[in-house]
Design a protein around this motif. Structure first.
Motif: not given
Length: 171
Positions: A138-162
């Motif tokens: 459950l922890l691994a599945w949740t972490l995977r979902a959060r990290l995939r979401g981080q790539l799918a919807c990065p915030t413009a200007g966050a951590a070098g993201t343009t």
């Protein structure tokens, strides 16, 4: 980004601030689980049944996954707060399952009241490795979902993201 697994691509974008949060959260998780379950002996908590051999790797994996998961909620300075952001309860459930899995079966008051001493040893103890596997999964599945979401919807200007990076993120 690129050629690796999407989850690893997301981790590569993390700053030192996030990695520090992950490390601190992992240590705190280990202490929050190991001290009350008496995996680490203390004068406050005791244990009637010795710690099983598999409880130590479960504690380590649970701590690392929990630390990484908690770090996904760390915002970088200067980034706007995401609208509608909520905490995923699956991670908390995974940590709770791991807590019950590594604990002493007869020290667990819920199991003791529901099953009695003999029942806790006969019925609850054999289930604990399955609770551990479910908690880690459950922890691994949740972490995977959060990290995939981080790539799918990065915030413009966050951590070098343009804004151009947002268009190139794989779905």
């Amino acid at each position: 980004m690129g050629y690796g697994l999407p989850v690893l691509d997301a981790l590569r974008t993390w700053t030192a601030r996030r990695w520090l949060a992950a490390a601190l959260a992992a240590v705190v998780t280990a202490l929050v689980i190991a001290l009350p379950t008496a995996m680490v002996p203390t004068p406050v908590f005791g244990r009637e049944i010795p710690t099983t051999w598999w409880a130590w790797p479960v504690l380590a994996v649970t701590s690392v996954l929990s630390g990484l998961l908690l770090a996904t909620y760390v915002r970088e300075p200067g980034t706007p707060e995401p609208s509608g952001a909520t905490i995923d309860r699956r991670g908390a459930a995974g940590g709770l399952l791991a807590f019950f899995a590594v604990g002493c079966p007869v020290c667990n008051k819920l199991a003791l009241v529901a099953l009695g001493y003999a029942g806790a040893l006969q019925w609850f103890a054999p289930v604990q490795p399955f609770l551990a596997a479910a908690g880690v999964a459950l922890l691994a599945w949740t972490l995977r979902a959060r990290l995939r979401g981080q790539l799918a919807c990065p915030t413009a200007g966050a951590a070098g993201t343009t804004p151009e990076d947002v268009d190139r993120v794989p779905a």
